[in-house]
Design a protein around this motif. Structure first.
Motif, mmCIF file in Angstrom:
data_model
loop_
_atom_site.group_PDB
_atom_site.id
_atom_site.type_symbol
_atom_site.label_atom_id
_atom_site.label_comp_id
_atom_site.label_asym_id
_atom_site.label_seq_id
_atom_site.Cartn_x
_atom_site.Cartn_y
_atom_site.Cartn_z
ATOM 1 N N LEU A 30 0.805 -1.094 0.075
ATOM 2 C CA LEU A 30 -0.167 -0.088 0.045
ATOM 3 C C LEU A 30 0.852 1.140 0.075
ATOM 4 C CD1 LEU A 30 -2.902 -1.051 2.560
ATOM 5 C CD2 LEU A 30 -2.730 -1.227 0.093
ATOM 6 N N PRO A 31 0.258 2.219 -0.472
ATOM 7 C CA PRO A 31 1.086 3.623 -0.292
ATOM 8 C C PRO A 31 1.767 3.913 0.790
ATOM 9 C CG PRO A 31 -0.935 3.960 -1.671
ATOM 10 C CD PRO A 31 -0.962 2.507 -0.850
ATOM 11 N N CYS A 32 1.165 3.678 1.978
ATOM 12 C CA CYS A 32 1.706 3.933 3.544
ATOM 13 C C CYS A 32 2.763 3.076 3.609
ATOM 14 C CB CYS A 32 0.514 3.595 4.515
ATOM 15 S SG CYS A 32 0.031 1.937 4.429
ATOM 16 N N GLY A 33 3.133 1.879 2.800
ATOM 17 C CA GLY A 33 4.306 1.090 3.235
ATOM 18 C C GLY A 33 3.894 -0.369 3.891
ATOM 19 N N HIS A 34 2.633 -0.423 4.238
ATOM 20 C CA HIS A 34 2.347 -1.675 4.455
ATOM 21 C C HIS A 34 1.896 -2.866 3.416
ATOM 22 C CE1 HIS A 34 1.224 1.126 7.995
ATOM 23 N NE2 HIS A 34 1.708 0.094 8.825
ATOM 24 N N ASN A 35 2.282 -3.921 3.949
ATOM 25 C CA ASN A 35 1.734 -4.874 2.909
ATOM 26 C C ASN A 35 0.937 -5.924 3.598
ATOM 27 O OD1 ASN A 35 3.894 -4.624 0.671
ATOM 28 N ND2 ASN A 35 5.419 -4.850 2.418
ATOM 29 N N TYR A 36 -0.010 -6.281 2.580
ATOM 30 C CA TYR A 36 -1.109 -7.256 3.186
ATOM 31 C C TYR A 36 -1.267 -8.344 1.957
ATOM 32 C CZ TYR A 36 -2.027 -3.452 6.185
ATOM 33 O OH TYR A 36 -2.518 -2.492 7.336
ATOM 34 N N CYS A 37 -2.220 -9.477 2.396
ATOM 35 C CA CYS A 37 -2.245 -10.435 1.343
ATOM 36 C C CYS A 37 -3.445 -9.799 0.294
ATOM 37 C CB CYS A 37 -2.981 -11.464 1.918
ATOM 38 S SG CYS A 37 -1.947 -12.618 3.096
ATOM 39 N N GLY A 38 -3.335 -10.197 -0.790
ATOM 40 C CA GLY A 38 -4.287 -9.809 -1.915
ATOM 41 C C GLY A 38 -5.700 -9.895 -1.391
ATOM 42 N N SER A 39 -5.947 -11.156 -1.000
ATOM 43 C CA SER A 39 -7.278 -11.467 -0.379
ATOM 44 C C SER A 39 -7.714 -10.751 0.572
ATOM 45 C CB SER A 39 -7.295 -12.972 -0.274
ATOM 46 O OG SER A 39 -6.342 -13.368 0.791
ATOM 47 N N CYS A 40 -6.821 -10.237 1.535
ATOM 48 C CA CYS A 40 -7.329 -9.654 2.557
ATOM 49 C C CYS A 40 -7.558 -8.132 2.103
ATOM 50 C CB CYS A 40 -6.160 -9.509 3.924
ATOM 51 S SG CYS A 40 -5.835 -10.922 4.708
ATOM 52 N N VAL A 41 -6.822 -7.662 1.427
ATOM 53 C CA VAL A 41 -7.179 -6.226 0.880
ATOM 54 C C VAL A 41 -8.403 -6.207 0.238
ATOM 55 C CG1 VAL A 41 -6.266 -4.479 -0.760
ATOM 56 C CG2 VAL A 41 -4.702 -5.403 0.522
ATOM 57 N N ARG A 42 -8.621 -7.158 -0.787
ATOM 58 C CA ARG A 42 -10.017 -7.285 -1.564
ATOM 59 C C ARG A 42 -11.062 -7.391 -0.359
ATOM 60 N NH1 ARG A 42 -6.684 -10.123 -4.985
ATOM 61 N NH2 ARG A 42 -6.969 -12.141 -3.882
ATOM 62 N N LYS A 43 -10.856 -8.217 0.545
ATOM 63 C CA LYS A 43 -11.918 -8.362 1.742
ATOM 64 C C LYS A 43 -12.291 -7.217 2.358
ATOM 65 C CE LYS A 43 -11.401 -12.036 4.063
ATOM 66 N NZ LYS A 43 -10.917 -13.001 5.210
ATOM 67 N N HIS A 44 -11.215 -6.383 2.687
ATOM 68 C CA HIS A 44 -11.407 -5.258 3.654
ATOM 69 C C HIS A 44 -11.446 -4.052 2.689
ATOM 70 C CE1 HIS A 44 -9.771 -8.215 6.462
ATOM 71 N NE2 HIS A 44 -10.645 -7.477 7.310
ATOM 72 N N GLN A 45 -11.347 -4.078 1.390
ATOM 73 C CA GLN A 45 -11.388 -2.722 0.555
ATOM 74 C C GLN A 45 -12.833 -2.073 1.001
ATOM 75 O OE1 GLN A 45 -11.326 -3.658 -3.639
ATOM 76 N NE2 GLN A 45 -10.371 -1.571 -4.029
ATOM 77 N N GLY A 46 -12.456 -0.830 0.855
ATOM 78 C CA GLY A 46 -13.750 0.100 1.483
ATOM 79 C C GLY A 46 -14.270 0.085 2.834
ATOM 80 N N LYS A 47 -13.626 -0.905 3.629
ATOM 81 C CA LYS A 47 -13.762 -0.566 5.233
ATOM 82 C C LYS A 47 -12.583 -0.120 5.884
ATOM 83 C CE LYS A 47 -16.186 -5.265 4.989
ATOM 84 N NZ LYS A 47 -15.983 -6.708 5.574
ATOM 85 N N SER A 48 -12.899 0.352 6.963
ATOM 86 C CA SER A 48 -12.039 1.205 7.726
ATOM 87 C C SER A 48 -11.232 0.072 8.617
ATOM 88 C CB SER A 48 -12.472 1.813 8.965
ATOM 89 O OG SER A 48 -11.487 2.519 9.704
ATOM 90 N N LEU A 49 -9.727 0.350 8.113
ATOM 91 C CA LEU A 49 -8.968 -0.805 8.688
ATOM 92 C C LEU A 49 -8.283 -0.271 10.135
ATOM 93 C CD1 LEU A 49 -6.577 -1.543 5.526
ATOM 94 C CD2 LEU A 49 -8.384 -2.933 6.558
#
Length: 51
Positions: A30-49
């Motif tokens: 992510l632009p902030c420098g954090h890395n996540y699983c692609g599936s986790c990003v898709r699952k949480h996309q649009g939700k507040s992390l």
């Protein structure tokens, strides 16, 4: 002497998704420098992390 497959200079937590707490699968940086699983990003996309 055989070399280790893990680079001791690499932080092991950098290879772990902080959402699912498993080894990164399809890592997405992510632009902030954090890395996540692609599936986790898709699952949480649009939700507040909460980050």
């Amino acid at each position: 002497m055989a070399q280790s497959a893990v680079d001791p200079a690499v932080d092991p937590t950098a290879l772990t998704c902080s959402l699912c707490l498993e080894e990164l699968k399809e890592p997405v940086p992510l632009p902030c420098g954090h890395n996540y699983c692609g599936s986790c990003v898709r699952k949480h996309q649009g939700k507040s992390l909460g980050l």
